[in-house]
Design an enzyme around this catalytic site. Structure first.
Site, PDB file in Angstrom:
ATOM      1  N   LYS A  55      21.068 -34.702  39.623  1.00 13.69           N
ATOM      2  CA  LYS A  55      19.881 -34.599  39.889  1.00 13.69           C
ATOM      3  C   LYS A  55      19.262 -35.601  39.073  1.00 13.69           C
ATOM      4  O   LYS A  55      18.276 -36.508  39.908  1.00 13.69           O
ATOM      5  CB  LYS A  55      19.412 -33.250  40.052  1.00 13.69           C
ATOM      6  CG  LYS A  55      19.949 -32.495  41.109  1.00 13.69           C
ATOM      7  CD  LYS A  55      19.951 -30.727  41.035  1.00 13.69           C
ATOM      8  CE  LYS A  55      20.513 -30.146  42.240  1.00 13.69           C
ATOM      9  NZ  LYS A  55      19.615 -28.636  42.422  1.00 13.69           N
ATOM     10  N   GLN A  99      17.525 -24.609  38.276  1.00 14.86           N
ATOM     11  CA  GLN A  99      18.762 -24.101  38.452  1.00 14.86           C
ATOM     12  C   GLN A  99      19.523 -23.157  38.476  1.00 14.86           C
ATOM     13  O   GLN A  99      19.387 -22.596  37.302  1.00 14.86           O
ATOM     14  CB  GLN A  99      19.899 -25.599  37.348  1.00 14.86           C
ATOM     15  CG  GLN A  99      21.136 -25.585  38.116  1.00 14.86           C
ATOM     16  CD  GLN A  99      21.649 -26.370  39.675  1.00 14.86           C
ATOM     17  OE1 GLN A  99      20.125 -26.917  39.658  1.00 14.86           O
ATOM     18  NE2 GLN A  99      22.373 -26.256  40.058  1.00 14.86           N
ATOM     19  N   ASP A 122      12.234 -26.386  45.604  1.00 13.58           N
ATOM     20  CA  ASP A 122      13.334 -25.223  45.735  1.00 13.58           C
ATOM     21  C   ASP A 122      13.363 -24.293  47.414  1.00 13.58           C
ATOM     22  O   ASP A 122      13.806 -24.279  47.959  1.00 13.58           O
ATOM     23  CB  ASP A 122      13.415 -24.935  45.225  1.00 13.58           C
ATOM     24  CG  ASP A 122      15.269 -25.926  44.578  1.00 13.58           C
ATOM     25  OD1 ASP A 122      16.353 -25.999  44.559  1.00 13.58           O
ATOM     26  OD2 ASP A 122      15.703 -24.728  43.333  1.00 13.58           O
TER      27      ASP A 122
HETATM   28  N1  L34 Z   1      17.587 -24.308  41.817  1.00 14.70           N
HETATM   29  N2  L34 Z   1      20.468 -23.953  41.885  1.00 14.70           N
HETATM   30  C1  L34 Z   1      18.915 -24.480  42.637  1.00 14.70           C
HETATM   31  N3  L34 Z   1      19.162 -25.497  43.573  1.00 14.70           N
HETATM   32  C2  L34 Z   1      19.694 -25.841  44.267  1.00 14.70           C
HETATM   33  O1  L34 Z   1      19.433 -26.597  45.429  1.00 14.70           O
HETATM   34  C3  L34 Z   1      20.722 -25.191  43.447  1.00 14.70           C
HETATM   35  N4  L34 Z   1      22.553 -25.878  44.159  1.00 14.70           N
HETATM   36  C4  L34 Z   1      23.303 -25.378  44.353  1.00 14.70           C
HETATM   37  C5  L34 Z   1      23.255 -24.067  43.216  1.00 14.70           C
HETATM   38  N5  L34 Z   1      22.215 -23.772  42.242  1.00 14.70           N
HETATM   39  C6  L34 Z   1      21.268 -24.712  42.146  1.00 14.70           C
HETATM   40  C7  L34 Z   1      22.581 -27.338  43.994  1.00 14.70           C
HETATM   41  O2  L34 Z   1      21.786 -28.449  43.755  1.00 14.70           O
HETATM   42  C8  L34 Z   1      24.315 -25.925  44.703  1.00 14.70           C
HETATM   43  N6  L34 Z   1      24.106 -26.844  44.294  1.00 14.70           N
HETATM   44  C9  L34 Z   1      25.089 -28.011  44.217  1.00 14.70           C
HETATM   45  C10 L34 Z   1      23.222 -29.584  44.699  1.00 14.70           C
HETATM   46  C11 L34 Z   1      25.114 -30.667  44.635  1.00 14.70           C
HETATM   47  C12 L34 Z   1      26.102 -30.658  44.701  1.00 14.70           C
HETATM   48  C13 L34 Z   1      26.471 -29.020  45.330  1.00 14.70           C
HETATM   49  C14 L34 Z   1      25.974 -28.087  45.136  1.00 14.70           C
HETATM   50  C15 L34 Z   1      27.038 -32.072  45.012  1.00 14.70           C
HETATM   51  O3  L34 Z   1      26.977 -32.872  44.678  1.00 14.70           O
HETATM   52  N7  L34 Z   1      28.187 -31.145  45.507  1.00 14.70           N
HETATM   53  C16 L34 Z   1      29.241 -32.898  45.229  1.00 14.70           C
HETATM   54  C17 L34 Z   1      30.002 -32.597  44.534  1.00 14.70           C
HETATM   55  C18 L34 Z   1      30.303 -32.683  43.239  1.00 14.70           C
HETATM   56  C19 L34 Z   1      31.225 -32.357  42.714  1.00 14.70           C
HETATM   57  O4  L34 Z   1      32.520 -33.046  42.138  1.00 14.70           O
HETATM   58  O5  L34 Z   1      31.333 -30.700  41.505  1.00 14.70           O
HETATM   59  C20 L34 Z   1      29.565 -33.162  46.686  1.00 14.70           C
HETATM   60  O6  L34 Z   1      30.336 -34.068  47.205  1.00 14.70           O
HETATM   61  O7  L34 Z   1      29.969 -32.083  47.495  1.00 14.70           O
END
Ligand code: L34
Length: 298
Positions: A55, A99, A122
Site C-alpha cells: 500500500k 490494517q 476502508d
Molecule cells: N483495514 N485491513 C484493512 N483494509 C483492507 O483492505 C484489508 N485487506 C485485507 C486484509 N486486511 C485489511 C487488504 O488490504 C486483505 N487485503 C489485501 C490487499 C492486497 C493483497 C491481498 C490482500 C494483494 O496484493 N495480494 C496479491 C498477492 C500478495 C502476496 O504475494 O501475498 C495478489 O496478487 O493477490
C-alpha cells in the site's frame, strides 16, 4: 484446456492507478498539497506486513503521501485510540486505514468507530456501511468495490443477473451483496450454515467466493459460462524444501476454469484491485476534504 477467460485484476489495477496518478497530480496543483493516507499496522502478522508495504509503495507511485505507523503487538487500546484521534485532526491526512486483523485484546469495532467517517477510506465505519445499505454516497470497502469494477468491465450491465456471494463478513460479503443489489442483481448470500451450498452456487451467473477456505469452490458447483471472482488469499503449507507455501484462492482454479466463462486468478486478481481502490478512495477523500468536485472516470 481451460475454457474460461482470465480476468486480469493486476492489469486493470495498473490502468486504474494511472488514472489516479493523473487525478492526484491535478489535486496537488489545485490544493497545493498531495492527498495523504495514514496506514496503521499493529503487530507483526507477516501477511499484513506484505499488504501494508504494498500500500505504501502504491501511494508513492501515484503521488499520494503515505504516513506509516507501525506499532508493537502489545499496544494498548488507549494508545491506538489516541493515535487515531491525532490522525482525525491532522489536516495532511485525508484517509486513515487500520490494517485488519488487529492483535487479540484490541476491540476492532471500537477502533473502527473511532475513525472519522470522512477519513474512513476502508468504508468499515457503521456510518459508511449504513450509507451503502440505504444507497447514499459514502466510502465503499475496497475489496468489494474492486470486484464490482472487474464485473462491470467484463459483463457490462449486471441487471437481472443471479449473483451468489459465498461469505458474510462485514468487510467483503455483506458490502459485496449490497453493491450487487444496487446494480440490480438478484443476490444470495451463502455461508457456512447454508444447506446444499453447491446447489445454491450452481444457479449463479456471478459467483463471489470470500470464505477463506483454500480451493473450496469446485467445478461441479459452477454453471457453465458463469463469471467467478475469487477473493480468497490462502497460503498453503510449504512443500518439501520450500520456504513459503503456494498462494491459492477459495476456488479450485484449474478445474473451475474448465467450466466458468471468466475467472480471476490468485494472485493477480482481486488483491491488486483492493490496493488500487484504496488509492481511489483516498483521492475521493482528499477532494471532499478540500471541498473540490470529484474527478470523473474513477
Ligand atoms: N483495514 N485491513 C484493512 N483494509 C483492507 O483492505 C484489508 N485487506 C485485507 C486484509 N486486511 C485489511 C487488504 O488490504 C486483505 N487485503 C489485501 C490487499 C492486497 C493483497 C491481498 C490482500 C494483494 O496484493 N495480494 C496479491 C498477492 C500478495 C502476496 O504475494 O501475498 C495478489 O496478487 O493477490
Amino acid at each position: 484446456m481451460a475454457s474460461a477467460a482470465l480476468i486480469d485484476g493486476k492489469a486493470f489495477a495498473a490502468g486504474l492507478r494511472a488514472r489516479i496518478a493523473e487525478g492526484a497530480a491535478a489535486f496537488a496543483h489545485q490544493a497545493a498539497r498531495q492527498p495523504g493516507l495514514a496506514v496503521v499496522l499493529v503487530g507483526d502478522d507477516p501477511a499484513s506486513q506484505v499488504y501494508v508495504g504494498a500500500k505504501a509503495r502504491a501511494c508513492a507511485e501515484v503521488g499520494i503521501a503515505s504516513f506509516e505507523h507501525r506499532l508493537p503487538a502489545d499496544t494498548s487500546e488507549a494508545a491506538l485510540l489516541s493515535l487515531i484521534e491525532r490522525l482525525n485532526q491532522d489536516e495532511a491526512v485525508d484517509g486513515i486505514l487500520v490494517q485488519m486483523p488487529l492483535p487479540g485484546g484490541l476491540d476492532e469495532a471500537a477502533i473502527i468507530a473511532a475513525i472519522s467517517p470522512d477519513k474512513d477510506v476502508d468504508g468499515f465505519h457503521v456510518l459508511n456501511a449504513g450509507r451503502l445499505s440505504v444507497g447514499q454516497p459514502g466510502f465503499i470497502p475496497c475489496t468489494p468495490l474492486g470486484c464490482l469494477m472487474l464485473l462491470k468491465d467484463r459483463l457490462g450491465d449486471l441487471a437481472g443477473m443471479e449473483a451468489v456471494v459465498i461469505g458474510r463478513s462485514n468487510i467483503v460479503g455483506k458490502p459485496m451483496a449490497q453493491l450487487l443489489l444496487a446494480a440490480n442483481c438478484t443476490v444470495t448470500i451463502a455461508h457456512s450454515r447454508t444447506r446444499d451450498l453447491a446447489q445454491v452456487v450452481r444457479r449463479a451467473d456471478i459467483v463471489i467466493a470470500a470464505v477463506g477456505r483454500p480451493e473450496m469452490v469446485r467445478a461441479d458447483w459452477i454453471k457453465p459460462g458463469a463469471t467467478v471472482i475469487d477473493v480468497g488469499i490462502n497460503r498453503l503449507p510449504p512443500e518439501e524444501g520450500k520456504a513459503k507455501g503456494r498462494l491459492v484462492g477459495d476456488v479450485a482454479f484449474a478445474e473451475v476454469a474448465e467450466v466458468a466463462g471468466a475467472i480471476t486468478p490468485v494472485p493477480g486478481g482481486v488483491g491488486p484491485m483492493t490496493i488500487a481502490v484504496l488509492l481511489r478512495n483516498t483521492l475521493e477523500a482528499a477532494h471532499r476534504h478540500a471541498g473540490l468536485p470529484l474527478p470523473e472516470g474513477l
